[in-house]
Design a protein around this motif. Structure first.
Motif, PDB file in Angstrom:
ATOM      1  N   LYS A   1      42.431 -38.070 -71.208  1.00  6.06           N
ATOM      2  CA  LYS A   1      41.261 -38.353 -70.447  1.00  6.06           C
ATOM      3  C   LYS A   1      40.661 -37.376 -69.541  1.00  6.06           C
ATOM      4  O   LYS A   1      41.404 -36.609 -68.820  1.00  6.06           O
ATOM      5  N   ILE A   2      39.434 -36.846 -69.653  1.00  8.69           N
ATOM      6  CA  ILE A   2      38.838 -35.841 -69.044  1.00  8.69           C
ATOM      7  C   ILE A   2      37.658 -36.289 -68.430  1.00  8.69           C
ATOM      8  O   ILE A   2      36.642 -36.799 -69.216  1.00  8.69           O
ATOM      9  N   VAL A   3      37.351 -35.734 -67.142  1.00  9.16           N
ATOM     10  CA  VAL A   3      36.195 -36.125 -66.409  1.00  9.16           C
ATOM     11  C   VAL A   3      35.208 -34.764 -66.306  1.00  9.16           C
ATOM     12  O   VAL A   3      35.864 -33.714 -65.876  1.00  9.16           O
ATOM     13  N   PHE A   4      33.924 -34.882 -66.797  1.00  6.84           N
ATOM     14  CA  PHE A   4      33.225 -33.601 -66.991  1.00  6.84           C
ATOM     15  C   PHE A   4      32.130 -34.033 -65.961  1.00  6.84           C
ATOM     16  O   PHE A   4      31.841 -34.902 -65.599  1.00  6.84           O
ATOM     17  N   ARG A   5      31.423 -32.602 -65.381  1.00 11.25           N
ATOM     18  CA  ARG A   5      30.067 -32.811 -64.727  1.00 11.25           C
ATOM     19  C   ARG A   5      28.954 -32.098 -65.380  1.00 11.25           C
ATOM     20  O   ARG A   5      29.373 -30.800 -65.591  1.00 11.25           O
ATOM     21  N   HIS A   6      27.872 -32.635 -65.619  1.00  8.24           N
ATOM     22  CA  HIS A   6      26.909 -31.864 -66.248  1.00  8.24           C
ATOM     23  C   HIS A   6      26.303 -31.084 -65.098  1.00  8.24           C
ATOM     24  O   HIS A   6      26.307 -31.425 -63.802  1.00  8.24           O
ATOM     25  N   PRO A   7      25.573 -30.183 -65.307  1.00  8.27           N
ATOM     26  CA  PRO A   7      24.913 -29.296 -64.364  1.00  8.27           C
ATOM     27  C   PRO A   7      24.019 -29.715 -63.172  1.00  8.27           C
ATOM     28  O   PRO A   7      23.855 -29.665 -62.107  1.00  8.27           O
TER      29      PRO A   7
ATOM     30  N   VAL B   1      42.653 -22.644 -59.343  1.00  9.05           N
ATOM     31  CA  VAL B   1      41.567 -22.888 -60.381  1.00  9.05           C
ATOM     32  C   VAL B   1      40.071 -22.985 -59.537  1.00  9.05           C
ATOM     33  O   VAL B   1      40.086 -23.871 -58.774  1.00  9.05           O
ATOM     34  N   ALA B   2      39.162 -22.015 -59.542  1.00  9.39           N
ATOM     35  CA  ALA B   2      37.894 -22.353 -58.999  1.00  9.39           C
ATOM     36  C   ALA B   2      37.068 -23.334 -59.621  1.00  9.39           C
ATOM     37  O   ALA B   2      36.359 -24.294 -59.221  1.00  9.39           O
ATOM     38  N   LYS B   3      37.028 -23.103 -60.933  1.00  6.28           N
ATOM     39  CA  LYS B   3      36.218 -23.896 -61.816  1.00  6.28           C
ATOM     40  C   LYS B   3      36.556 -23.614 -63.233  1.00  6.28           C
ATOM     41  O   LYS B   3      36.913 -22.682 -63.755  1.00  6.28           O
ATOM     42  N   VAL B   4      36.518 -24.831 -64.130  1.00  9.13           N
ATOM     43  CA  VAL B   4      36.683 -24.613 -65.679  1.00  9.13           C
ATOM     44  C   VAL B   4      35.141 -25.136 -66.367  1.00  9.13           C
ATOM     45  O   VAL B   4      34.937 -26.146 -66.141  1.00  9.13           O
ATOM     46  N   VAL B   5      34.604 -24.410 -66.961  1.00  5.28           N
ATOM     47  CA  VAL B   5      33.222 -24.526 -67.618  1.00  5.28           C
ATOM     48  C   VAL B   5      33.483 -24.494 -68.912  1.00  5.28           C
ATOM     49  O   VAL B   5      33.958 -23.535 -69.481  1.00  5.28           O
ATOM     50  N   VAL B   6      32.681 -25.330 -69.693  1.00  2.00           N
ATOM     51  CA  VAL B   6      32.593 -25.235 -71.236  1.00  2.00           C
ATOM     52  C   VAL B   6      31.557 -24.177 -71.714  1.00  2.00           C
ATOM     53  O   VAL B   6      30.313 -24.393 -71.139  1.00  2.00           O
ATOM     54  N   SER B   7      32.151 -23.256 -72.344  1.00  2.00           N
ATOM     55  CA  SER B   7      31.199 -22.183 -72.878  1.00  2.00           C
ATOM     56  C   SER B   7      30.581 -22.466 -74.130  1.00  2.00           C
ATOM     57  O   SER B   7      29.540 -21.776 -74.467  1.00  2.00           O
ATOM     58  N   GLU B   8      31.160 -23.249 -74.880  1.00  2.00           N
ATOM     59  CA  GLU B   8      30.873 -23.563 -76.337  1.00  2.00           C
ATOM     60  C   GLU B   8      31.268 -25.082 -76.652  1.00  2.00           C
ATOM     61  O   GLU B   8      32.328 -25.328 -76.560  1.00  2.00           O
TER      62      GLU B   8
ATOM     63  N   PRO C   1      41.690 -28.044 -87.581  1.00  2.00           N
ATOM     64  CA  PRO C   1      41.391 -29.339 -86.846  1.00  2.00           C
ATOM     65  C   PRO C   1      41.533 -28.860 -85.124  1.00  2.00           C
ATOM     66  O   PRO C   1      42.387 -28.192 -84.852  1.00  2.00           O
ATOM     67  N   GLY C   2      40.696 -29.359 -84.348  1.00  2.40           N
ATOM     68  CA  GLY C   2      40.504 -29.190 -82.904  1.00  2.40           C
ATOM     69  C   GLY C   2      39.570 -30.031 -82.177  1.00  2.40           C
ATOM     70  O   GLY C   2      38.953 -31.163 -82.910  1.00  2.40           O
ATOM     71  N   ILE C   3      39.701 -30.115 -81.030  1.00  4.37           N
ATOM     72  CA  ILE C   3      38.532 -30.774 -80.308  1.00  4.37           C
ATOM     73  C   ILE C   3      37.105 -30.209 -80.411  1.00  4.37           C
ATOM     74  O   ILE C   3      36.174 -30.898 -80.266  1.00  4.37           O
ATOM     75  N   GLY C   4      37.092 -29.011 -80.524  1.00  9.11           N
ATOM     76  CA  GLY C   4      35.665 -28.324 -80.660  1.00  9.11           C
ATOM     77  C   GLY C   4      35.056 -27.666 -79.318  1.00  9.11           C
ATOM     78  O   GLY C   4      33.731 -28.004 -79.424  1.00  9.11           O
ATOM     79  N   MET C   5      35.724 -27.444 -78.565  1.00 10.94           N
ATOM     80  CA  MET C   5      35.116 -26.528 -77.248  1.00 10.94           C
ATOM     81  C   MET C   5      35.804 -25.606 -76.908  1.00 10.94           C
ATOM     82  O   MET C   5      37.051 -25.448 -77.005  1.00 10.94           O
ATOM     83  N   ALA C   6      35.103 -24.517 -76.306  1.00  6.01           N
ATOM     84  CA  ALA C   6      35.695 -23.247 -75.601  1.00  6.01           C
ATOM     85  C   ALA C   6      35.389 -23.472 -74.155  1.00  6.01           C
ATOM     86  O   ALA C   6      34.477 -23.909 -73.800  1.00  6.01           O
TER      87      ALA C   6
ATOM     88  N   GLY D   1      29.390 -36.266 -76.117  1.00  2.00           N
ATOM     89  CA  GLY D   1      28.455 -35.883 -75.076  1.00  2.00           C
ATOM     90  C   GLY D   1      28.378 -34.733 -74.313  1.00  2.00           C
ATOM     91  O   GLY D   1      27.751 -34.387 -73.252  1.00  2.00           O
ATOM     92  N   VAL D   2      29.915 -33.687 -74.721  1.00  2.00           N
ATOM     93  CA  VAL D   2      30.104 -32.678 -73.721  1.00  2.00           C
ATOM     94  C   VAL D   2      28.981 -31.539 -74.425  1.00  2.00           C
ATOM     95  O   VAL D   2      28.653 -31.401 -75.596  1.00  2.00           O
ATOM     96  N   LEU D   3      28.398 -30.846 -73.408  1.00  2.00           N
ATOM     97  CA  LEU D   3      27.618 -29.714 -73.564  1.00  2.00           C
ATOM     98  C   LEU D   3      28.141 -28.366 -72.772  1.00  2.00           C
ATOM     99  O   LEU D   3      28.709 -28.433 -71.971  1.00  2.00           O
TER     100      LEU D   3
END
Length: 131
Positions: free
Chosen positions: A111-117, A57-64, A39-44, A75-77
């Motif tokens: 709670k996490i705030v993401f930014r799409h490209p 930290v310069a940035k943290v990007v979802v790679s998978e 079980p997990g959240i499902g993103m790398a 809706g995380v990509l």
């Protein structure tokens, strides 16, 4: 002297991936590949740092994003950037100060705030399942 060189900080990357339950390790054998996913959240994540010691930290990007995961349902990509975690700014933040915010306690929402490209920001709440 501060360097503008960006590089992944292996210890921060590993901590973030473990904390998010990303299951980064790939199965090497046929038997391991057939085992049910933990079980997990499902993103790398890919973490880039700045400075000689790599503490900013310069940035943290979802790679998978794993299919059927909480992250996908929210809706995380792949390519999305993490902007804030529990109200703490991520880009420009101190890696050691952010580390506790990146750790997920099973059953406790985060709670996490993401930014799409494209620049669109969105907030999601993710929960690491209790095992």
């Amino acid at each position: 002297m501060k360097s503008n060189h960006r590089r992944p900080a292996a210890h921060v990357v590993l901590a973030a991936l473990i904390a998010l339950g990303a299951g980064v390790a790939r199965a090497e054998s046929q038997d391991a590949a057939k085992a049910p996913a933990k079980p997990g959240i499902g993103m790398a994540l890919k973490v880039e740092t700045e400075g000689m010691l790599g503490l900013t930290v310069a940035k943290v990007v979802v790679s998978e994003v794993k299919p059927g995961s909480q992250a996908e349902a929210a809706g995380v990509l792949a390519g999305d950037q993490i902007v804030r975690v529990e109200g703490q700014q991520v880009p420009g933040g101190n890696a050691l100060s952010l580390r506790p915010h990146m750790n997920f306690v099973p059953g406790e929402p985060k709670k996490i705030v993401f930014r799409h490209p494209s620049g669109t920001e969105f907030e999601v709440t993710l929960v690491k399942p209790k095992t």
